[in-house]
Design an enzyme around this catalytic site. Structure first.
Site, PDB file in Angstrom:
ATOM      1  N   ARG A  37     -55.866   8.829  98.677  1.00 29.62           N
ATOM      2  CA  ARG A  37     -56.433   7.506  99.018  1.00 29.62           C
ATOM      3  C   ARG A  37     -56.356   7.250 100.519  1.00 29.62           C
ATOM      4  O   ARG A  37     -57.361   7.280 101.219  1.00 29.62           O
ATOM      5  CB  ARG A  37     -55.690   6.407  98.223  1.00 29.62           C
ATOM      6  CG  ARG A  37     -56.403   5.061  98.208  1.00 29.62           C
ATOM      7  CD  ARG A  37     -56.186   4.229  99.446  1.00 29.62           C
ATOM      8  NE  ARG A  37     -54.775   3.977  99.753  1.00 29.62           N
ATOM      9  CZ  ARG A  37     -54.368   3.457 100.899  1.00 29.62           C
ATOM     10  NH1 ARG A  37     -55.234   3.121 101.850  1.00 29.62           N
ATOM     11  NH2 ARG A  37     -53.071   3.265 101.145  1.00 29.62           N
ATOM     12  N   ASP A  38     -55.160   7.070 101.044  1.00 26.24           N
ATOM     13  CA  ASP A  38     -55.025   6.726 102.464  1.00 26.24           C
ATOM     14  C   ASP A  38     -55.542   7.873 103.335  1.00 26.24           C
ATOM     15  O   ASP A  38     -56.113   7.647 104.408  1.00 26.24           O
ATOM     16  CB  ASP A  38     -53.552   6.450 102.786  1.00 26.24           C
ATOM     17  CG  ASP A  38     -53.360   5.615 104.039  1.00 26.24           C
ATOM     18  OD1 ASP A  38     -54.366   5.186 104.624  1.00 26.24           O
ATOM     19  OD2 ASP A  38     -52.197   5.392 104.431  1.00 26.24           O
ATOM     20  N   HIS A 242     -43.836   3.431 105.208  1.00 26.14           N
ATOM     21  CA  HIS A 242     -45.184   4.044 105.272  1.00 26.14           C
ATOM     22  C   HIS A 242     -45.491   4.248 106.756  1.00 26.14           C
ATOM     23  O   HIS A 242     -45.825   3.295 107.458  1.00 26.14           O
ATOM     24  CB  HIS A 242     -46.161   3.061 104.614  1.00 26.14           C
ATOM     25  CG  HIS A 242     -47.582   3.499 104.579  1.00 26.14           C
ATOM     26  ND1 HIS A 242     -48.220   3.898 103.414  1.00 26.14           N
ATOM     27  CD2 HIS A 242     -48.529   3.572 105.549  1.00 26.14           C
ATOM     28  CE1 HIS A 242     -49.476   4.188 103.668  1.00 26.14           C
ATOM     29  NE2 HIS A 242     -49.697   4.006 104.960  1.00 26.14           N
ATOM     30  N   HIS A 244     -47.401   6.181 109.867  1.00 24.49           N
ATOM     31  CA  HIS A 244     -48.426   7.061 110.443  1.00 24.49           C
ATOM     32  C   HIS A 244     -47.807   7.790 111.636  1.00 24.49           C
ATOM     33  O   HIS A 244     -46.811   7.348 112.206  1.00 24.49           O
ATOM     34  CB  HIS A 244     -49.670   6.242 110.812  1.00 24.49           C
ATOM     35  CG  HIS A 244     -50.452   5.825 109.596  1.00 24.49           C
ATOM     36  ND1 HIS A 244     -51.614   6.448 109.208  1.00 24.49           N
ATOM     37  CD2 HIS A 244     -50.216   4.873 108.658  1.00 24.49           C
ATOM     38  CE1 HIS A 244     -52.072   5.878 108.097  1.00 24.49           C
ATOM     39  NE2 HIS A 244     -51.225   4.915 107.734  1.00 24.49           N
ATOM     40  N   CYS A 275     -56.553   5.320 109.794  1.00 24.49           N
ATOM     41  CA  CYS A 275     -56.860   4.009 109.233  1.00 24.49           C
ATOM     42  C   CYS A 275     -58.189   3.561 109.806  1.00 24.49           C
ATOM     43  O   CYS A 275     -58.360   3.562 111.029  1.00 24.49           O
ATOM     44  CB  CYS A 275     -55.757   2.995 109.548  1.00 24.49           C
ATOM     45  SG  CYS A 275     -56.229   1.341 108.996  1.00 24.49           S
ATOM     46  N   ASN A 284     -50.862   9.728 107.809  1.00 27.92           N
ATOM     47  CA  ASN A 284     -49.468   9.455 107.452  1.00 27.92           C
ATOM     48  C   ASN A 284     -48.610  10.656 107.792  1.00 27.92           C
ATOM     49  O   ASN A 284     -49.116  11.765 107.934  1.00 27.92           O
ATOM     50  CB  ASN A 284     -49.361   9.276 105.940  1.00 27.92           C
ATOM     51  CG  ASN A 284     -49.602   7.860 105.542  1.00 27.92           C
ATOM     52  OD1 ASN A 284     -50.674   7.540 105.067  1.00 27.92           O
ATOM     53  ND2 ASN A 284     -48.631   7.017 105.747  1.00 27.92           N
TER      54      ASN A 284
HETATM   55  C1  LIG Z   1     -62.220  -7.258 100.315  1.00 27.32           C
HETATM   56  C2  LIG Z   1     -63.635  -6.999 100.783  1.00 27.32           C
HETATM   57  C3  LIG Z   1     -64.531  -6.620  99.636  1.00 27.32           C
HETATM   58  C4  LIG Z   1     -64.137  -8.303 101.403  1.00 27.32           C
HETATM   59  O1  LIG Z   1     -65.365  -8.080 102.052  1.00 27.32           O
HETATM   60  P1  LIG Z   1     -66.459  -9.243 102.130  1.00 27.32           P
HETATM   61  O2  LIG Z   1     -67.645  -8.667 102.798  1.00 27.32           O
HETATM   62  O3  LIG Z   1     -65.818 -10.464 102.688  1.00 27.32           O
HETATM   63  O4  LIG Z   1     -66.650  -9.468 100.566  1.00 27.32           O
HETATM   64  P2  LIG Z   1     -67.735 -10.186  99.737  1.00 27.32           P
HETATM   65  O5  LIG Z   1     -67.010 -10.826  98.613  1.00 27.32           O
HETATM   66  O6  LIG Z   1     -68.634 -11.019 100.608  1.00 27.32           O
HETATM   67  O7  LIG Z   1     -68.563  -8.955  99.169  1.00 27.32           O
HETATM   68  C5  LIG Z   1     -69.343  -8.113 100.009  1.00 27.32           C
HETATM   69  C6  LIG Z   1     -69.961  -7.027  99.139  1.00 27.32           C
HETATM   70  O8  LIG Z   1     -68.943  -6.165  98.641  1.00 27.32           O
HETATM   71  C7  LIG Z   1     -68.952  -6.209  97.205  1.00 27.32           C
HETATM   72  N1  LIG Z   1     -67.560  -6.149  96.761  1.00 27.32           N
HETATM   73  C8  LIG Z   1     -66.618  -7.084  96.915  1.00 27.32           C
HETATM   74  N2  LIG Z   1     -65.469  -6.656  96.413  1.00 27.32           N
HETATM   75  C9  LIG Z   1     -65.698  -5.416  95.915  1.00 27.32           C
HETATM   76  C10 LIG Z   1     -64.875  -4.464  95.280  1.00 27.32           C
HETATM   77  N3  LIG Z   1     -63.585  -4.681  95.048  1.00 27.32           N
HETATM   78  N4  LIG Z   1     -65.432  -3.295  94.908  1.00 27.32           N
HETATM   79  C11 LIG Z   1     -66.729  -3.035  95.157  1.00 27.32           C
HETATM   80  N5  LIG Z   1     -67.559  -3.911  95.767  1.00 27.32           N
HETATM   81  C12 LIG Z   1     -67.029  -5.090  96.149  1.00 27.32           C
HETATM   82  C13 LIG Z   1     -69.633  -7.503  96.833  1.00 27.32           C
HETATM   83  O9  LIG Z   1     -70.189  -7.399  95.559  1.00 27.32           O
HETATM   84  C14 LIG Z   1     -70.693  -7.588  97.917  1.00 27.32           C
HETATM   85  O10 LIG Z   1     -71.730  -6.669  97.622  1.00 27.32           O
HETATM   86  P3  LIG Z   1     -73.262  -7.006  98.039  1.00 27.32           P
HETATM   87  O11 LIG Z   1     -73.594  -8.299  97.379  1.00 27.32           O
HETATM   88  O12 LIG Z   1     -73.251  -7.110  99.570  1.00 27.32           O
HETATM   89  O13 LIG Z   1     -74.007  -5.819  97.540  1.00 27.32           O
HETATM   90  C15 LIG Z   1     -63.693  -5.900 101.849  1.00 27.32           C
HETATM   91  O14 LIG Z   1     -63.068  -6.382 102.987  1.00 27.32           O
HETATM   92  C16 LIG Z   1     -63.042  -4.622 101.416  1.00 27.32           C
HETATM   93  O15 LIG Z   1     -63.484  -3.927 100.521  1.00 27.32           O
HETATM   94  N6  LIG Z   1     -61.967  -4.244 102.118  1.00 27.32           N
HETATM   95  C17 LIG Z   1     -61.211  -3.053 101.798  1.00 27.32           C
HETATM   96  C18 LIG Z   1     -60.831  -2.379 103.067  1.00 27.32           C
HETATM   97  C19 LIG Z   1     -59.990  -1.157 102.756  1.00 27.32           C
HETATM   98  O16 LIG Z   1     -60.078  -0.534 101.735  1.00 27.32           O
HETATM   99  N7  LIG Z   1     -59.156  -0.769 103.755  1.00 27.32           N
HETATM  100  C20 LIG Z   1     -58.329   0.363 103.652  1.00 27.32           C
HETATM  101  C21 LIG Z   1     -57.149   0.151 102.747  1.00 27.32           C
HETATM  102  S1  LIG Z   1     -55.784  -0.668 103.483  1.00 27.32           S
HETATM  103  C22 LIG Z   1     -54.948   0.554 104.336  1.00 27.32           C
HETATM  104  O17 LIG Z   1     -55.418   1.644 104.453  1.00 27.32           O
HETATM  105  C23 LIG Z   1     -53.590   0.251 104.876  1.00 27.32           C
HETATM  106  C24 LIG Z   1     -52.487   0.841 104.006  1.00 27.32           C
HETATM  107  C25 LIG Z   1     -52.489   0.218 102.632  1.00 27.32           C
HETATM  108  O18 LIG Z   1     -52.671   2.237 103.818  1.00 27.32           O
HETATM  109  C26 LIG Z   1     -51.111   0.619 104.651  1.00 27.32           C
HETATM  110  C27 LIG Z   1     -51.029   0.908 106.142  1.00 27.32           C
HETATM  111  O19 LIG Z   1     -51.238   2.052 106.588  1.00 27.32           O
HETATM  112  O20 LIG Z   1     -50.767  -0.028 106.852  1.00 27.32           O
END
Ligand SMILES: CC(C)(COP(=O)([O-])OP(=O)([O-])OC[C@H]1O[C@@H](n2cnc3c(N)ncnc32)[C@H](O)[C@@H]1OP(=O)([O-])[O-])[C@@H](O)C(=O)NCCC(=O)NCCSC(=O)C[C@@](C)(O)CC(=O)[O-]
Length: 355
Positions: A37-38, A242, A244, A275, A284
């Protein structure tokens, strides 16, 4: 401050390691393998095929991993590499006793996961495709906006019902706080804020909160100081590390976290990742590097390959997936083991040719 205590890592024989491990379960270290995933979420270029992601997960489990992040149900517009996670969950082998966590950013992600679970026809005795979700937010508003398009407090309000529904559906919930040391947008982070956010995640039902040095900028001293602050309010047994490896301090940070009492470490085979919202951040800490660093120490890494995770197999998997992605493994230990193997093969070849 960071200090090696009388449980010093350096002067302990292997037999001592075993004795300590059997005497005290507090020396058992759990690895959460986040490479699928990450690691993969940050890959540029074409989307990695589902069968490859599923094979990666299966290989990791064969090497002894019992906690693996299998993917995420996030917007594919935001993170294209995680599209197809539903198929990954279905294609992988589901081994009993292994937690295949799925990251979800909002209720929509959880709803999609729950409908997958209810529609997938599994034989009645077999384990579910997953029994765990991860939810995530950050210690700064700027990072949460980049990652989730809302402030940290808005994200917590959105995540609370997600956690509730997940728990009601017998899913474990793990939490993440990103940028616990430094934020790529606002710099040095207030550790008190890390504590507050972690506390809220635990109060909404997370069994553990992983503290992410997302930028990979932390030093062992800072990690220890941050954990000291967070654990004023939270038992350290509820925390994970966690780290990096952007500045090359990740293994040292793992040791600092263990020294502070943390016993769960997130790591990524082959050092995969970065990220998407932290420009320049590398992957990581490599799982192989953690396994190597904990050899001949008071710690035992939990796993199912003879009671642990097999270092050589992990190094091979790190190379296998890196080569599939068109590059070398960035794990220092993976590279060293491969170089040693090559040298040994050359020596054998030389000896054979002399016969
Ligand atoms: C939360 C949102 C969706 C808000 O994003 P948004 O644009 O504000 O959301 P929205 O509600 O306006 O929806 C936009 C579009 O996304 C769709 N949508 C909405 N939700 C979903 C969903 N769950 N699955 C699939 N589709 C989704 C929704 O249907 C819509 O589709 P459209 O009408 O444009 O065709 C967006 O910001 C997002 O997906 N963010 C995820 C980012 C991410 O994955 N980042 C990486 C993980 S975190 C990380 O790596 C850190 C970590 C954990 O490892 C720890 C560390 O290292 O610190």
């Amino acid at each position: 401050m960071f200090r090696l205590t009388s449980r010093s890592l350096l002067h302990t024989s292997k037999s001592t390691t075993r004795t300590l491990a059997t005497v005290s379960s507090s020396n058992i270290v759990n690895i959460v393998e986040v490479g699928p995933r990450d690691g993969l979420q940050n890959e540029k270029g074409s989307v990695i095929p589902v069968h490859l992601k599923a094979e990666l997960i299966n290989r990791l489990v064969q090497a002894g991993v019992t906690n693996v992040e299998a993917g995420s149900f996030v917007s594919p517009k935001w993170v294209p590499q995680m599209a197809g996670t539903a198929d990954v969950l279905k294609q992988k082998t589901t081994a009993p006793g292994v937690h295949y966590a799925v990251l979800v950013p909002n209720h929509r992600g959880l709803d999609d996961l729950l409908s997958l679970l209810s529609s997938s026809s599994q034989p009645s005795q077999s384990p579910p495709l997953t029994d765990e979700i991860s939810i995530f937010t950050a210690a700064t508003d700027a990072f949460t906006r980049a990652n989730l398009n809302c402030s940290t407090s808005e994200s917590l309000s959105r995540l609370s019902p997600v956690a509730r529904t997940a728990l009601d559906n017998n899913l474990r919930v793990r939490g993440y706080v990103s940028v616990v040391i430094a934020c790529p947008y606002t710099g040095k982070v207030d550790y008190k804020r890390v504590r507050e956010v972690a506390k809220e995640l635990l109060e909404m039902g997370c069994y553990e909160v992983s503290l992410g040095d997302t930028v990979g900028q932390g030093t062992p001293f800072e990690i220890q100081e941050m954990i000291e602050e967070v654990s004023k309010d939270i038992p350290v047994s509820k925390l994970a590390g966690h780290f990096h490896d952007t500045y090359g301090t990740a293994v040292a940070n793992v040791l600092a976290a263990l020294n502070s009492g943390i016993r769960t470490i997130d790591s990524s085979v082959g050092g995969l990742g970065g990220c998407p919202y932290s420009p320049g951040a590398t992957g990581n800490v490599a799982t192989e590097d953690v396994l190597y660093a904990l050899q001949n120490s008071p710690y035992t890494v939990a796993g199912t390959a003879n009671g642990t995770i097999d270092l050589n197999q992990m190094a091979d998997i790190g190379w296998w997936i890196s080569e599939k992605l068109g590059r070398d493994s960035v794990s220092r230990v993976g590279r060293a083991l491969r170089a040693r193997r090559k040298r040994e093969e050359q020596e054998k070849e030389k000896a054979r040719s002399k016969l």
